[in-house]
Design an enzyme around this catalytic site. Sequence first.
Site, PDB file in Angstrom:
ATOM      1  CE  LYS A  38      -3.635  -0.355   2.334  1.00  0.00           C
ATOM      2  NZ  LYS A  38      -4.494  -0.581   3.671  1.00  0.00           N
ATOM      3  CG  MET A  85      -2.250  -7.354   9.530  1.00  0.00           C
ATOM      4  SD  MET A  85      -0.455  -7.173   9.161  1.00  0.00           S
ATOM      5  CE  MET A  85      -0.626  -6.465   7.450  1.00  0.00           C
ATOM      6  N   GLY A 132      -7.854  -7.768   4.663  1.00  0.00           N
ATOM      7  CA  GLY A 132      -8.672  -7.762   5.931  1.00  0.00           C
ATOM      8  C   GLY A 132      -7.867  -8.397   7.277  1.00  0.00           C
ATOM      9  CB  CYS A 153       2.531 -41.906 -14.098  1.00  0.00           C
ATOM     10  SG  CYS A 153       3.018 -43.523 -13.208  1.00  0.00           S
ATOM     11  CB  SER A 198       6.989 -44.208 -14.972  1.00  0.00           C
ATOM     12  OG  SER A 198       5.979 -43.312 -14.814  1.00  0.00           O
ATOM     13  CG  HIS A 209     -11.740 -45.889  -6.772  1.00  0.00           C
ATOM     14  ND1 HIS A 209     -13.278 -45.822  -7.112  1.00  0.00           N
ATOM     15  CD2 HIS A 209     -11.219 -46.597  -7.547  1.00  0.00           C
ATOM     16  CE1 HIS A 209     -13.429 -46.178  -8.388  1.00  0.00           C
ATOM     17  NE2 HIS A 209     -12.187 -46.806  -8.584  1.00  0.00           N
ATOM     18  NE  ARG A 221      -6.346  -4.738  -3.288  1.00  0.00           N
ATOM     19  CZ  ARG A 221      -6.685  -4.788  -2.078  1.00  0.00           C
ATOM     20  NH1 ARG A 221      -5.959  -4.937  -1.070  1.00  0.00           N
ATOM     21  NH2 ARG A 221      -7.931  -5.238  -1.874  1.00  0.00           N
ATOM     22  CE1 TYR A 263       6.111 -40.063 -18.576  1.00  0.00           C
ATOM     23  CE2 TYR A 263       8.195 -40.402 -19.818  1.00  0.00           C
ATOM     24  CZ  TYR A 263       6.926 -40.738 -19.070  1.00  0.00           C
ATOM     25  OH  TYR A 263       7.120 -42.239 -18.566  1.00  0.00           O
ATOM     26  NE  ARG A 277      -6.682   2.054   4.512  1.00  0.00           N
ATOM     27  CZ  ARG A 277      -7.110   2.436   3.345  1.00  0.00           C
ATOM     28  NH1 ARG A 277      -6.823   3.313   3.042  1.00  0.00           N
ATOM     29  NH2 ARG A 277      -7.924   1.553   2.940  1.00  0.00           N
TER      30      ARG A 277
END
Lengths: 874, 874
Positions: free
Chosen positions: A27, A108, A106, A831, A764, A457, A341, A851, A97
């Site tokens: 700020k 502080m 919100g 994987c 893998s 699952h 901001r 990959y 502030r």
Amino acid sequence: MPNKYVYFFSKDFTEGKKEMKNLLGGKGANLAEMSNLKLPIPPGFTITTEACELYYTNGKKYPEGLDKEVLANLEKLEELMGKKLGDAADPLLVSVRSGAAASMPGMMDTILNLGINDEAVVGLAKRSGNERFAYDSYRRFIQMFGNVVLGVEHDKFEEVLEGVKKKKGVHHDLDLDTNDLKEVVAQYKVLVKKETGNDFPQEARTQMWKAIDAVFGSWNNDRAIKYRELYNITDLKGTAVNVQSMVFGNLGETSGTGVAFSRDPSTGENKYYGEYLMNAQGEDVVAGIRTPMHVSGLEKANPAIYKQLIEFKDILEKHYRDMQDMEFTIQENNLFLLQTRIGKRTGFASVKIAVDMVHEGFINKQEAIMRVKPEDIDQLLHPSIDPAEKYISLAKGLPASPGAAIGEIVFTAEKAEKMAEMSKKVVLVRKETSPEDIGGMNAAQGILTATGGMTSHAAVVARGMGKCCVAGCSELTINSDNTCRIAGHTFKEGDIITLNGTTGEVIAGALKLQAPDITGSFEEFMKWVDEARTIGVRTNADTPKDSIVARKFGAEGIGLCRTEHMFFEGNRIEAVREMILADDKPGREKALNKILPMQKDDFVGIFEAMNGYPVTIRLLDPPLHEFIPHTDRELKELSESSGVDFEKLKDKAQKLKEFNPMLGHRGCRLAITFPEIAVMQTEAIIRAALEVKKQGIDVHPEIMIPLTGTEKEFIYLRDIIVETANKIFEEKKDTVKYLVGTMIEIPRACVVADKIAETAQFFSFGTNDLTQMTFGYSRDDAGVFLKDYLSKEILPKDPFQVLDQEGVGQLVKMGIERGRKTRPELKVGICGEHGGEPSSVEFCFNAGMNYVSCSPYRVPIARLAAAQAKIKKG
Amino acid sequence: MPNKYVYFFSKDFTEGKKEMKNLLGGKGANLAEMSNLKLPIPPGFTITTEACELYYTNGKKYPEGLDKEVLANLEKLEELMGKKLGDAADPLLVSVRSGAAASMPGMMDTILNLGINDEAVVGLAKRSGNERFAYDSYRRFIQMFGNVVLGVEHDKFEEVLEGVKKKKGVHHDLDLDTNDLKEVVAQYKVLVKKETGNDFPQEARTQMWKAIDAVFGSWNNDRAIKYRELYNITDLKGTAVNVQSMVFGNLGETSGTGVAFSRDPSTGENKYYGEYLMNAQGEDVVAGIRTPMHVSGLEKANPAIYKQLIEFKDILEKHYRDMQDMEFTIQENNLFLLQTRIGKRTGFASVKIAVDMVHEGFINKQEAIMRVKPEDIDQLLHPSIDPAEKYISLAKGLPASPGAAIGEIVFTAEKAEKMAEMSKKVVLVRKETSPEDIGGMNAAQGILTATGGMTSHAAVVARGMGKCCVAGCSELTINSDNTCRIAGHTFKEGDIITLNGTTGEVIAGALKLQAPDITGSFEEFMKWVDEARTIGVRTNADTPKDSIVARKFGAEGIGLCRTEHMFFEGNRIEAVREMILADDKPGREKALNKILPMQKDDFVGIFEAMNGYPVTIRLLDPPLHEFIPHTDRELKELSESSGVDFEKLKDKAQKLKEFNPMLGHRGCRLAITFPEIAVMQTEAIIRAALEVKKQGIDVHPEIMIPLTGTEKEFIYLRDIIVETANKIFEEKKDTVKYLVGTMIEIPRACVVADKIAETAQFFSFGTNDLTQMTFGYSRDDAGVFLKDYLSKEILPKDPFQVLDQEGVGQLVKMGIERGRKTRPELKVGICGEHGGEPSSVEFCFNAGMNYVSCSPYRVPIARLAAAQAKIKKG
């Protein structure tokens, strides 16, 4: 030279700039920056985060010289404004502030209208010619200061205010007149005295110091600490304190206050978007007491102000090169900016804004890529609840698979399929799902379960299907009479619910949904993403259908094709059960021969969909008991349908039962006991490959052995695979290139990876199981204590969602290093579920994998995360 | 110079010696050595193991020059003996015998009486004046050569022999006269022709070459390969071949053959021990056709020969400095030695001989220590089946806990306790045991289970109790009508069985047992052992009683005191269940307060028993569902006894149920969810410590947190422990020193050991769980596939019995290294089952651990293994 703790900002003299965010907070830095841009900013000064840090290291004492510096800046401000703080005739009012380097909305404290007292309120009334405004400001100040600084409960002030309104018979604050407000002020002061034992402080500088203390103190209040931990905000010094001269939106109908975005944060459209209230201060907009108006309304109501707003947002957006979220106040037709901001936005907006800004020349492609959060992409791929819908959720489970679903409640997979056949939309509600429910899950719009975690699952399968799922909803209980209770409400079959898989919410009734859109900006964005990344992205897909979806989402092959899912489809399960129940090898082979052509056809479809790309097929992995029912009732049914003696069935089921199935007879252990399974599966793969090759398909099968823990397991099965393939090559007088590799998902496999790599052609990493075994957590059971672990901060994240780089990650790295030591060209991928989680993808990239592989709907996320990892690394 | 492949041995010219065992095999080297000692050895020559190795690397062809060398040596032998191989008038007969560097009794081939043919038999008859002998030798030769070299089934020869005996109406070979034997020879030759298509080879040198081929070939027959794998015999070149002139024990009543030990291999007593048969050849003793006589009988029957035997055994024992196992043949009152080797012996004998030989000046203490196999010690600590008992076992399970037990069959723990109260001896027969069975297991003589492996509950607890256990007996099924079937035989409650926990055998009825003796030689031996070792040996003990036993066995403290076993005793289980069923923390605390004084008293008893030694106490480890029953019937009973609503109980049991309890809510995870458990246990430990300290006991409590996987888990509980202890210290105005450390049993803990060691004061490796998780094997379920894994040689050993040094061991080493990097003085031990397994103890010693800990009855084994490891390392 003494340390400098205070930075002044004003139109003509500003010491800070936006690059000083760490020192001045977001700020403070932006107020300075806007002052430098000569935008209309009420002047003031910022006490640095360093001062806050020293305040804490000094045992909550100010660093030396801070008091003098603050007073000097205050005097400078008084001089500039021509008013003095606490002056009875013409008081300067200020806001105090907080503002840290990272946005913590919100969390502080903020105090407005500081500097009023019993005398100054009179002067303020006189100077403003608006007595009501003066007392409104005073009562606001007492309330805020009383609550934030003096610790009097907010509700007690509200009680007083309500009492006065009730006495007068009105509903809105605005209906209170000056005398009423005076009464409120008087009662507030009594309340403060009663609650704190002291009079409300009248001395303005005392008010200021106490407010600064409170802001510093708020840095370490519970909710701020919690917030920082939740969002992983570390390495901040503390909060800055901004003392700024007040401008007033509550000076009457020519005054007001508002919040605006430079573009639509919901859609990303390049149009001004915001809300305002006339005759109000900032907290009124937030508190929702009155309904704010759309900022476009100002265009008619006050064109001059509107024009200015547009002008300022253009300046700011151009300057900051990103969409801005601004606060403004109109004081008697004069516009002031109080904050700007970078604006938060939806996933849709994020992509659109990034792409538009490249086209508008604000940013380059790399910047665009870095600006979109991978999780944002998720929103784009699923239908979602229309952002305009306001709703109250009944209960909250785990956001197991994103998107939204609406449908009638059904409690069994069969019912789901039956209803789907009648074109009904259903939500499958289960305690938990099992592989037998696959058909019903596929038929349902979404899945809701009472137990199970993010990798249960239900969750894994749903994500694979790109289907919305809320899992582990502990407030759900399913009754035996085709009803369920959700958070105390009873629902029966056919009742409609909505699931929000992105948040885990369960909502009664139907909400409006919006469809995903993966064309336009998204398409363009993903093209840039693919140009930027170097690590491959494959998919986990078990069916031709999934494979086609995954290709559409940009998958470059299949990293994991789980053959067991195929075992449940249609009447295959009967042959599978026949195999399990067979007494000997010939019996098993007979049953396997029934499965062979069906399994082969699956592979044909998958190979076709993945023309030109590798397809990694994992041999049968789950324990055999997953394929046969467990209850007596189901066993009886099976006995009747299969003609197998009930007692024999029961005995078999009993024998197959395991104490810890996760650590039991599964993976390669199955194929070592029953090599005929590996033979059949190899046959299906190789025959399918030869078949599609004839059709001109470019096929690259990679056969993967699951759960390898020793090199001898691998060699044993590799030999069987190679022998089987060679037989078919001979028979067909044709060959196809294929690889034989292994999952690395057992801790031991990481340790002896050098030995395994002597024969394995690829690795893998199955980080789901590897996480289970490295931590010793069963993902089906860990929910019970993981909650505690996260809330007690023993773990930073659920390791099944975000790869544990410190522990599991070290084993992964060890596995790669040792494997490549033996076989430098070893192909390595992942994987597990982590293959689609951004921070884990970055880890995989940095660990040197070739990959990552993830469920189809996470492929775009992985692509983006991969691109960002590459850009970060440079 | 060409390679030398053949070594001659005779009284006057011998080329080998005992140190050439690798080259000449054990038998060849010892024949040479005995020849050098001028003992009466029939001369001959040895073809080296190198020749065998080259035979295989050359594709089963002799190395160049071998044939000539053999023939030259044969001629030398013929010259020395004054006879020629195959000579019709006066044939030289030889034996052709295998002999590798390591003893592989009965695994490879032997051919006796080689050199006879249709002509030579006549000459032999004439020269010996014993026609019957000549034809007996011929028929023996055809039979042996026909079977071993020509591959004709042994049974077919037996059929012929039986046919002739039947025809004559006699039972014993000795009852056949010369004509009968001629008939046998004739029929044998017909049989050979029929089976092989060729005549029985008449040419003596051909016979010899074929026999040499066969011996080389037998090196790689299935049973030899199997044997080498079973006993881990590697790095041998091959077998040597010994061609030795025959002496004959079958020349009539002044001839004979026998086997003798220089000391009693069963008791170790220094007295000559052996058996012999007159008018026989070696195979008759082995085959058991006639019952041999005790060698002491010779003292009267043939004092001269007996005197010579005693003289020779003294020479050999002194020369070899160990107990000898010798073969001898008496040929017409002339004694010949045919073999000597180090004799196999029982555990009892092993210790006694080693100790005696130190006293007799043969060997030093280090040698004595190295000579006793740690497993041998096991036999000394348990009652065992009297070695004189001959029995046939019904079935075989796993030798889960050594010793023997006799008792009436009972099927429930309660019944076992009830029967024990009536002074009845029982064997508890269960499908598997659970913690609730502890009382019954303790009451029983032994435990027999149908499922579960070497580290199943039954096995672990039984070993802890030093109680005989046969686990995982797959031929056992328990019926619901208080009967069971073992290998097809039905047994009812009360029937008597005997268990041999050392071999895993189950025997119907009662056998004679012998009691353990741990005084005398054993006591002296163990004193030397303790002087030699440097790594500590502690015990796993949960009760004062076990602690006392363990001290007696030499434990230097407790490495693992499992507090959960205390939770089952007496009426504590009620309070434990009350805690589990409590709805909130106060409810749990109330129940825990009932357990506190009982648990404190346990610790008092243990601390007293371990005066001066450390006691490591592990906080509660098992999942809570282990403490409550699972079947509806049991739950109903509990509901009645506890007054808790049945539905509530059932619901709780359901909620606590886990898919994979091994990876579930247990270990430190429990105490993190319910810190009050850790508080109570700490209180019990610290209060007990302060109490015994007042009595003058030197107390060293070490509080151990189980299942740590992250440093934060440890810190969270360490803080609770320290806070609790400090409160008591303040209250009691007294303190006691204690440590807080952790189990390292989760793979992740090894990886992040450096971080855990920042706060943990000691590590204790729980290699049971670490093995489970590193391999991904549930020890309760792995039996199914571990069998295949061992038989298919995928694993060399059951990793739950023998620490897997290649995989799990690497993690252990990593854990120690990383832990000591942070905290160089970190105390490290092991408390898994491996802590009492010799090769694992050696590993722990080499890995730098401070101590190993094992069940009381394995403490002496661990002490010996530790001493041997130290001596080996030097």
